[in-house]
Design a protein around this motif. Sequence first.
Motif, PDB file in Angstrom:
ATOM      1  N   CYS A  91      -2.390   5.652   1.738  1.00 20.62           N
ATOM      2  CA  CYS A  91      -2.796   4.662   2.753  1.00 20.62           C
ATOM      3  C   CYS A  91      -3.405   3.436   2.090  1.00 20.62           C
ATOM      4  CB  CYS A  91      -3.786   5.274   3.727  1.00 20.62           C
ATOM      5  SG  CYS A  91      -3.115   6.542   4.788  1.00 20.62           S
ATOM      6  N   ALA A  92      -4.266   3.662   1.107  1.00 19.39           N
ATOM      7  CA  ALA A  92      -4.924   2.549   0.419  1.00 19.39           C
ATOM      8  C   ALA A  92      -3.905   1.684  -0.318  1.00 19.39           C
ATOM      9  CB  ALA A  92      -5.978   3.076  -0.551  1.00 19.39           C
ATOM     10  N   VAL A  99       0.218  -4.565   2.175  1.00 19.78           N
ATOM     11  CA  VAL A  99       0.318  -5.271   3.455  1.00 19.78           C
ATOM     12  C   VAL A  99      -0.724  -6.387   3.535  1.00 19.78           C
ATOM     13  CG1 VAL A  99       0.004  -5.012   5.958  1.00 19.78           C
ATOM     14  CG2 VAL A  99       1.356  -3.342   4.693  1.00 19.78           C
ATOM     15  N   MET A 100      -1.958  -6.056   3.189  1.00 17.42           N
ATOM     16  CA  MET A 100      -3.011  -7.069   3.247  1.00 17.42           C
ATOM     17  C   MET A 100      -2.789  -8.164   2.197  1.00 17.42           C
ATOM     18  SD  MET A 100      -5.072  -6.532   5.724  1.00 17.42           S
ATOM     19  CE  MET A 100      -6.593  -7.370   5.343  1.00 17.42           C
ATOM     20  N   GLY A 151      -8.936  -0.011   0.235  1.00 15.35           N
ATOM     21  CA  GLY A 151      -7.597  -0.438  -0.152  1.00 15.35           C
ATOM     22  C   GLY A 151      -7.193  -1.758   0.475  1.00 15.35           C
ATOM     23  N   GLY A 152      -7.328  -1.849   1.806  1.00 15.57           N
ATOM     24  CA  GLY A 152      -6.884  -3.047   2.503  1.00 15.57           C
ATOM     25  C   GLY A 152      -7.769  -4.245   2.254  1.00 15.57           C
ATOM     26  N   LEU A 153      -9.061  -4.096   2.532  1.00 17.12           N
ATOM     27  CA  LEU A 153      -9.956  -5.239   2.342  1.00 17.12           C
ATOM     28  C   LEU A 153     -10.279  -5.467   0.872  1.00 17.12           C
ATOM     29  CD1 LEU A 153     -12.418  -4.902   5.347  1.00 17.12           C
ATOM     30  CD2 LEU A 153     -10.621  -6.580   5.016  1.00 17.12           C
ATOM     31  N   VAL A 202      -8.293   1.793   4.549  1.00 15.30           N
ATOM     32  CA  VAL A 202      -8.329   0.461   5.147  1.00 15.30           C
ATOM     33  C   VAL A 202      -9.383  -0.430   4.491  1.00 15.30           C
ATOM     34  CG1 VAL A 202      -8.717  -0.818   7.292  1.00 15.30           C
ATOM     35  CG2 VAL A 202      -7.438   1.321   7.339  1.00 15.30           C
ATOM     36  N   MET A 243      -1.944  -0.292   2.295  1.00 16.09           N
ATOM     37  CA  MET A 243      -2.784  -1.340   2.882  1.00 16.09           C
ATOM     38  C   MET A 243      -3.026  -2.482   1.894  1.00 16.09           C
ATOM     39  SD  MET A 243      -3.386  -0.822   6.014  1.00 16.09           S
ATOM     40  CE  MET A 243      -4.615  -2.085   6.230  1.00 16.09           C
ATOM     41  N   THR A 244      -3.125  -2.164   0.607  1.00 10.91           N
ATOM     42  CA  THR A 244      -3.275  -3.225  -0.395  1.00 10.91           C
ATOM     43  C   THR A 244      -2.059  -4.143  -0.370  1.00 10.91           C
ATOM     44  OG1 THR A 244      -4.657  -1.843  -1.798  1.00 10.91           O
ATOM     45  CG2 THR A 244      -3.575  -3.700  -2.864  1.00 10.91           C
ATOM     46  N   GLY A 260      -6.546  -5.829  -1.040  1.00  7.24           N
ATOM     47  CA  GLY A 260      -5.732  -6.897  -0.472  1.00  7.24           C
ATOM     48  C   GLY A 260      -6.392  -8.264  -0.500  1.00  7.24           C
ATOM     49  N   CYS A 261      -7.706  -8.296  -0.320  1.00 11.32           N
ATOM     50  CA  CYS A 261      -8.416  -9.585  -0.327  1.00 11.32           C
ATOM     51  C   CYS A 261      -8.741 -10.064  -1.735  1.00 11.32           C
ATOM     52  CB  CYS A 261      -9.711  -9.481   0.488  1.00 11.32           C
ATOM     53  SG  CYS A 261      -9.447  -9.366   2.248  1.00 11.32           S
TER      54      CYS A 261
END
Length: 189
Positions: free
Chosen positions: A89-90, A96-97, A146-148, A143, A93-94, A151-152
């Motif tokens: 998931c991480a 996608v973000m 990984g995502g924030l 999320v 999300m990385t 990804g950020c």
Amino acid sequence: RTTGDALPVTAPAHSAASAAPPAPPTDAASRTPPAPPRPRRGQAWGVVVVSCILMGWSFGCLLSVSVFLRPLELQFGWERASTSLAYSCASAMTGVMGILMGRLVDRISVRPIVLTGAVGLGAGLVLLSRLSGLWQLYLLYGVMIGGLGGGCFLVPLLANVGLWFERHKGLVIGLVMAGQSLGGALMPA
């Protein structure tokens, strides 16, 4: 005039057509904003160092999940596949973000995006200490970390260091990516 006689200056006659503002330029070059002033050399290398540290921090946290798989399984009785899904998931999300943040960094400054990532990553790490359910692992690790966190940081920082250098762009992007790998090697230790 050479005689020194000054003629009275008269204003041109005004009409409705002459009172209208001039039409905006139509060619793209005239609408391009001026280039920002060149940064000092030390300031640009400082951006590289900070980017390396941030990438190492975020991806060190992301890659350290392997150290915690067994303790999580023992503590909560989760299966290895269920626990490992958090890393999947991480990673997703990385990616996608990263796409979303790449579009966003073209519209706004890098600073608020990276700040959002830092807050999200830090909050995710703090909240992971209160973990009690598998869904929380997916949300917090997948999320928030990984995502924030990933990804950020990934795309905005790489895009940013490339803007600070006219020469050596490949070198500085490579150095920032090395910070990511270094963080992955040092964080679980």
